[in-house]
Enzyme design. Structure first.
Site, PDB file in Angstrom:
ATOM      1  N   GLU A 238       0.807  -1.224   0.000  1.00 31.95           N
ATOM      2  CA  GLU A 238       0.000   0.000   0.000  1.00 31.95           C
ATOM      3  C   GLU A 238       0.838   1.272   0.000  1.00 31.95           C
ATOM      4  O   GLU A 238       0.492   2.259  -0.651  1.00 31.95           O
ATOM      5  CB  GLU A 238      -0.952   0.004   1.200  1.00 31.95           C
ATOM      6  CG  GLU A 238      -2.038  -1.055   1.117  1.00 31.95           C
ATOM      7  CD  GLU A 238      -3.138  -0.832   2.129  1.00 31.95           C
ATOM      8  OE1 GLU A 238      -3.875   0.161   2.015  1.00 31.95           O
ATOM      9  OE2 GLU A 238      -3.250  -1.653   3.069  1.00 31.95           O
ATOM     10  N   HIS A 254       9.357 -26.388   3.559  1.00 32.81           N
ATOM     11  CA  HIS A 254       8.793 -27.612   3.007  1.00 32.81           C
ATOM     12  C   HIS A 254       8.250 -27.412   1.597  1.00 32.81           C
ATOM     13  O   HIS A 254       7.688 -28.339   1.021  1.00 32.81           O
ATOM     14  CB  HIS A 254       7.682 -28.138   3.930  1.00 32.81           C
ATOM     15  CG  HIS A 254       8.186 -28.598   5.265  1.00 32.81           C
ATOM     16  ND1 HIS A 254       8.475 -29.920   5.544  1.00 32.81           N
ATOM     17  CD2 HIS A 254       8.491 -27.894   6.382  1.00 32.81           C
ATOM     18  CE1 HIS A 254       8.922 -30.015   6.797  1.00 32.81           C
ATOM     19  NE2 HIS A 254       8.939 -28.793   7.321  1.00 32.81           N
ATOM     20  N   LYS A 347     -13.539   0.066  -5.155  1.00 30.90           N
ATOM     21  CA  LYS A 347     -14.737   0.409  -4.399  1.00 30.90           C
ATOM     22  C   LYS A 347     -15.805   1.012  -5.309  1.00 30.90           C
ATOM     23  O   LYS A 347     -16.998   0.704  -5.180  1.00 30.90           O
ATOM     24  CB  LYS A 347     -14.391   1.359  -3.270  1.00 30.90           C
ATOM     25  CG  LYS A 347     -13.598   0.732  -2.140  1.00 30.90           C
ATOM     26  CD  LYS A 347     -13.466   1.644  -0.951  1.00 30.90           C
ATOM     27  CE  LYS A 347     -12.578   2.830  -1.201  1.00 30.90           C
ATOM     28  NZ  LYS A 347     -12.314   3.610   0.017  1.00 30.90           N
TER      29      LYS A 347
END
Length: 356
Positions: A238, A254, A347
């Protein structure tokens, strides 16, 4: 391109985001007062047994739950988890405490969880500046912890963290940490002076940012530093407007470690390891070996150790460091850290929803 003198930082950081980062100690203290003002005792009850706590939130509002678990460690006596999404887990019951956190008060995922918890009859607390969440909570007689307006949601991390810690203590899920919070505030104030914009160019936060310039940061945490690695990632996303990635050890040993075999052919990747000064000896050994094995394909490896005398101090020391690094990376790129234009566009296209 800009450097990292105080004047150069101020020239790029036009809205003073770095000052909000450095205000973390004051935010911790102010948050305690704001929790008190919510009068939790009027509508929350202490429940017996392993009654869980759920933190519902997104983005910078949700991270407080993860950091609370990291700060409490084995002092947490009831299950606590963070829900990022629209739905509560199927195991939620009327005995589950639900903490709904939305800086704006209009985050649609959090509002959906608030309403679902109400349908179940679960006790709820709202943590917000206002918006629809505060409106609903006050109408329902649920406590509202009021947050100060005017911050970017990601800069309200101390308020979110303290709210969760205080609620956990109130419902007997954890011991109270007020003494640790006070101590952490004092320690962070000193670290802010050591790492802030006025510090020398070879201060730690500035050195890490310079090292990371032009590279994609891959941030590794382990145990209590795992959620801090996620915080680093999202702050870099951000503030600096660049990709970053986070993973946990030992899990990354792993699988992800194999991906480093071709890292140099794909780009410049810097590995950053966030270590707790009180970490398990085997975790320390894993970090040492992992760093050595990936070094040939990495742009470099950086190992950073938490500072502080308490678990909360150590967690917050790395949060502060990462927040400053993200601001400095933005400055080095000539990017104002404040705007999040693509989130605003998202948005708009989704009908005006809020995201934190």
């Amino acid at each position: 391109m800009p450097g990292l003198s105080q004047e150069q930082i101020e020239a790029v950081d036009t809205t003073g985001q770095v000052e909000d980062v450095l205000a973390l100690p004051q935010h911790l203290e102010d948050a305690l007062w704001r929790v008190e003002s919510a009068a939790l005792e009027k509508s929350l009850r202490r429940l017996e047994g392993l009654t869980p706590l759920i933190v519902c939130g997104m983005g910078g509002s949700a991270i407080g739950g993860d950091l609370a678990v990291a700060a409490l460690g084995d002092r947490l006596t009831k299950p606590m988890s963070t829900i990022r999404g629209y739905e509560l887990p199927s195991w939620v019951t009327p005995e589950t405490h639900v903490i709904c956190m939305s800086y704006s008060g209009d985050t649609e995922e959090t509002l959906a969880c608030y309403e679902a918890a109400g349908t179940l009859g679960a006790p709820r607390v709202a943590v917000t500046t206002g918006g629809r969440l505060a409106e609903l909570a006050r109408a329902d007689g649920c406590p509202v912890i009021p947050l100060p307006a005017g911050l970017q949601p990601r800069a309200a991390v101390a308020y979110m963290l303290v709210s969760v810690l205080e609620i956990a203590a109130f419902v007997d899920a954890a011991p109270g940490l007020r003494t640790e919070i006070d101590g952490a505030a004092a320690a962070l104030d000193k670290l802010g002076q050591e790492w802030g914009p006025a510090a020398d160019s070879d201060s730690l936060a500035k050195r890490v940012a310079q090292r990371g310039k032009g590279s994609t940061l891959c941030i590794y945490g382990a145990g209590p530093t795992a959620p801090i690695a996620s915080r680093w990632k999202t702050q870099i996303n951000e503030n600096a407007k660049v990709h970053a990635f986070a993973a946990d050890l030992p899990e990354a040993d792993h699988n992800e470690i194999v991906g480093w075999e071709s890292a140099s052919t794909l780009g410049s990747f810097l590995a950053v390891f966030l270590e707790d000064s009180d970490q398990h000896p085997r975790v320390r050994q894993r970090i040492e070996v992992t760093a050595r094995l990936i070094e040939p394909e990495a742009a470099g490896t950086v190992r950073l150790v938490s500072r502080g005398s308490t678990r909360l101090e150590r967690v917050l020391s790395l949060v502060l460091l990462g927040d400053l690094v993200s601001i400095y990376l933005a400055v080095l790129r000539g990017e104002d850290p404040c705007p999040v234009t693509v989130i605003d566009r998202l948005k708009e296209e989704l009908g005006g929803l809020q995201t934190a």
